[in-house]
Scaffold this active site. Structure first.
Site, PDB file in Angstrom:
ATOM      1  CE  LYS A   1      -2.672   0.691   3.683  1.00  0.00           C
ATOM      2  NZ  LYS A   1      -2.236   1.875   4.463  1.00  0.00           N
TER       3      LYS A   1
ATOM      4  NE  ARG B   1       6.254   6.648   0.650  1.00  0.00           N
ATOM      5  CZ  ARG B   1       5.443   6.355   1.657  1.00  0.00           C
ATOM      6  NH1 ARG B   1       4.394   5.550   1.445  1.00  0.00           N
ATOM      7  NH2 ARG B   1       5.635   6.875   2.866  1.00  0.00           N
TER       8      ARG B   1
ATOM      9  N   GLY C   1      -4.930   7.633   5.915  1.00  0.00           N
ATOM     10  CA  GLY C   1      -3.990   8.613   6.468  1.00  0.00           C
ATOM     11  C   GLY C   1      -2.840   8.882   5.519  1.00  0.00           C
TER      12      GLY C   1
ATOM     13  CB  SER D   1       5.351   9.717  11.494  1.00  0.00           C
ATOM     14  OG  SER D   1       4.459   9.867  10.402  1.00  0.00           O
TER      15      SER D   1
ATOM     16  CD  GLN E   1       0.573   8.162   7.436  1.00  0.00           C
ATOM     17  OE1 GLN E   1      -0.187   9.084   7.701  1.00  0.00           O
ATOM     18  NE2 GLN E   1       0.232   6.899   7.610  1.00  0.00           N
TER      19      GLN E   1
ATOM     20  CG  ASP F   1       0.465  -0.104   9.618  1.00  0.00           C
ATOM     21  OD1 ASP F   1       0.670   0.160   8.420  1.00  0.00           O
ATOM     22  OD2 ASP F   1       0.262   0.758  10.500  1.00  0.00           O
TER      23      ASP F   1
ATOM     24  CE  LYS G   1      -0.039   4.228  12.998  1.00  0.00           C
ATOM     25  NZ  LYS G   1       0.771   4.887  11.968  1.00  0.00           N
TER      26      LYS G   1
ATOM     27  NE  ARG H   1      -2.620  -2.214   8.365  1.00  0.00           N
ATOM     28  CZ  ARG H   1      -2.327  -2.761   7.180  1.00  0.00           C
ATOM     29  NH1 ARG H   1      -2.466  -4.054   7.005  1.00  0.00           N
ATOM     30  NH2 ARG H   1      -1.933  -2.004   6.178  1.00  0.00           N
TER      31      ARG H   1
HETATM   32  O1  LIG Z   1       4.134   6.118   4.981  1.00  0.00           O
HETATM   33  C1  LIG Z   1       3.352   5.138   4.862  1.00  0.00           C
HETATM   34  O2  LIG Z   1       3.063   4.598   3.783  1.00  0.00           O
HETATM   35  C2  LIG Z   1       2.770   4.569   6.109  1.00  0.00           C
HETATM   36  C3  LIG Z   1       3.304   4.903   7.308  1.00  0.00           C
HETATM   37  C4  LIG Z   1       2.823   4.408   8.586  1.00  0.00           C
HETATM   38  O3  LIG Z   1       2.355   5.507   9.308  1.00  0.00           O
HETATM   39  P1  LIG Z   1       3.402   6.384  10.186  1.00  0.00           P
HETATM   40  O4  LIG Z   1       4.732   6.233   9.561  1.00  0.00           O
HETATM   41  O5  LIG Z   1       2.886   7.764  10.090  1.00  0.00           O
HETATM   42  O6  LIG Z   1       3.345   5.784  11.539  1.00  0.00           O
HETATM   43  C5  LIG Z   1       1.757   3.322   8.493  1.00  0.00           C
HETATM   44  O7  LIG Z   1       0.945   3.298   9.695  1.00  0.00           O
HETATM   45  C6  LIG Z   1       0.898   3.479   7.306  1.00  0.00           C
HETATM   46  O8  LIG Z   1       0.072   2.316   7.186  1.00  0.00           O
HETATM   47  C7  LIG Z   1       1.644   3.621   6.009  1.00  0.00           C
HETATM   48  C1  LIG Z   2      -2.464   3.134   9.474  1.00  0.00           C
HETATM   49  C2  LIG Z   2      -2.625   2.597   8.280  1.00  0.00           C
HETATM   50  O1  LIG Z   2      -2.790   3.312   7.114  1.00  0.00           O
HETATM   51  P1  LIG Z   2      -3.140   4.863   6.968  1.00  0.00           P
HETATM   52  O2  LIG Z   2      -2.335   5.635   8.004  1.00  0.00           O
HETATM   53  O3  LIG Z   2      -2.717   5.166   5.557  1.00  0.00           O
HETATM   54  O4  LIG Z   2      -4.600   5.035   7.187  1.00  0.00           O
HETATM   55  C3  LIG Z   2      -2.643   1.128   8.062  1.00  0.00           C
HETATM   56  O5  LIG Z   2      -2.692   0.730   6.870  1.00  0.00           O
HETATM   57  O6  LIG Z   2      -2.609   0.372   9.047  1.00  0.00           O
END
Ligand SMILES: O=C(O)C1=C[C@@H](OP(=O)(O)O)[C@@H](O)[C@H](O)C1
Ligand SMILES: C=C(OP(=O)(O)O)C(=O)O
Length: 454
Positions: free
Chosen positions: A31, A36, A104, A178, A180, A331, A358, A405
């Site tokens: 994912k 990306r 997210g 993080s 993200q 995750d 999450k 999840r």
């Molecule tokens: O950058 C990403 O693709 C992700 C980063 C993770 O969040 P964080 O890195 O913000 O914890 C993860 O929980 C999410 O499912 C995917």
């Molecule tokens: C936290 C997750 O994804 P996202 O932050 O993209 O909702 C996940 O896939 O467990």
């Protein structure tokens, strides 16, 4: 109604004790890499071809957002996509709201993309995403000159951002590990002059750094402290189209993998799983618990290490999971708690504060699910402790709180619990693993749909 249409009725399901799981399975594309791939394709002038894209709702919402911002995004076949991009700084003002549903990653990374362009865009999502913190992204973007035109209470969705004409590069020390946050700042940094740097005290997944290099940007990654990294990007690169082959998602592979560990007699191979070291914390932990897990046919695909993972049912013992391992398995704690429930002894998972924000408060949701299944647990601060006895009573009903999840983890638990386990809503599984039910059933899992479970 959110983009994913989940305001409709929940879809319950029931998982029953199953006979040995057997066979080979390839779970969908990763994912993180899928989001990306679309984003970098949109930021590159020319055609980017993507194979193995995850066609889950989260990623499809990112595809829609890329198109709304001016890229041409086309599905050519199962997992096969092409993106005609507009270049760094070439995005157009979107007409409508960018709705990211439950995602997210998609919403937060796209905030970085919008930041790098002199446009205004409104972001929204479903009730789960609207609960999640966005100030962690807005804070660094505001330091770069982005204007938050409007936002809900606490800087949450729905919110409107306006990218400045002259974005300012920054050096940002992220308050949490993080990917993200790191990725949003780096994506914004593409549109800034000079160098943008992100420092994290513990290394989070590095798919953005790898993909930036793949598309021709200049990125340096240096160690920072004992477990951290310092990532520096040279702004305003001319990205070059580059084909992408998305490996199978280790976070999805975790579900058939744990199922095979806990259902007696199981012997399963999960093919082509990405084994990027910043994504393999669960596999390391399960091996420490005594899991019979073997990486076969190890190779490199699309710039990422992958393996076929053979898993056989195993007697597991409780372990202590160090907090610094969290970013490499962030995750996977819900499904690790399921494995720990079938282990003998105490498993302590340390430093889980990020689980609170999450798709659900995963610490609370997992605890409630364990209680419903008759498993002994405790929460001490940000740590989750599971007291495994080698078997799980089951027989209860688990609330999933719009979290894919949580749904998949407790369906897996039901495959080996003494009594069937009901899950209140499996509809959000489509956000990350739309083929979960048919693929698990193909291995022999007994999961009954709402007609039976209701
Ligand atoms: O950058 C990403 O693709 C992700 C980063 C993770 O969040 P964080 O890195 O913000 O914890 C993860 O929980 C999410 O499912 C995917
Ligand atoms: C936290 C997750 O994804 P996202 O932050 O993209 O909702 C996940 O896939 O467990």
């Amino acid at each position: 109604m959110s983009s994913t249409g989940h305001d409709a009725n929940p879809v319950p399901a029931l998982a029953r004790r199953s006979a040995a799981l057997k066979g080979r399975v390839r779970v969908p594309g990763d994912k993180s890499v899928s989001h990306r791939s679309l984003i970098f394709g949109a930021l590159t002038v020319g055609e980017t071809r993507i194979s193995g894209l995850l066609e889950g709702e989260d990623v499809l919402n990112t595809a829609k957002a890329c198109a709304a911002l001016g890229a041409t995004v086309e599905r050519l076949g199962e997992g096969e996509w092409r993106v005609e991009g507009v270049g760094v700084g070439g995005l157009r003002q979107p007409e409508g709201v960018l709705d990211f549903g439950n995602a997210g990653t998609g919403s937060r990374l796209m905030m970085g993309v919008v930041a790098g362009n002199p446009i205004t865009a409104t972001f929204d999502g479903d009730a789960s995403l609207r609960r999640r913190p966005m100030r962690r992204i807005l804070d660094p973007l505001e330091k770069m000159g982005v204007q938050v035109v409007d936002a809900a209470e606490g800087g949450r969705l729905p919110l409107t951002l306006k990218g400045p004409k002259d974005l300012v590069p920054i050096t940002y020390e992220s308050p949490v590990a993080s990917a993200q946050i790191k990725s949003a700042v780096l994506l914004a940094g593409l549109g800034a002059p000079g160098e943008t740097t992100v420092i994290e005290k513990e290394a989070s997944r590095d798919h953005t750094e790898r993909m930036l290099t793949h598309f021709g940007a200049q990125v340096t990654v240096e160690p920072y402290g004992a477990h951290g990294r310092k990532v520096t990007l040279k702004g305003r690169p001319e990205l070059k189209p580059a084909p992408i082959r998305v490996p199978a998602d280790p976070s999805s592979a975790a579900f058939p993998l744990v199922a095979a560990l806990i259902v007696p007699g199981s012997d399963v191979v999960i093919e082509g799983v990405m084994t990027n070291p910043l994504r393999t914390g669960l596999f390391i932990t399960l091996k420490e618990m005594g899991a019979d897990i073997v990486f076969e046919n190890e190779r490199v695909e699309g710039g990422e290490s992958v393996a076929d993972i053979r898993v056989r049912a195993s007697a597991l013992k409780g372990v202590d999971v160090p907090a610094e391992r969290a970013p490499s398995m962030i995750d996977e704690y819900p499904v690790l708690a399921v494995a720990a429930s079938f282990a003998v002894g105490k498993t302590r998972m340390n430093g889980l504060s990020e689980l609170r924000v999450k798709e659900s408060d995963r610490l609370a949701a997992v605890a409630d699910g364990l209680a419903a299944a008759g498993v002994t647990y405790a929460i001490e601060g940000d740590d989750l402790i599971v007291e495994g006895t080698g078997s799980v009573p089951g027989g209860g009903a688990v609330a999933t709180h719009m979290d894919h999840r949580i749904a998949m983890s407790f369906l897996v638990m039901g495959l080996a619990a003494t009594n069937p386990l009901k899950v209140d809503d499996i509809s959000f599984i489509a956000t990350s693993f739309p083929s979960f039910l048919p693929q698990m059933r193909g291995l022999g899992a007994v999961i009954e749909d709402e007609a039976v479970a209701a």
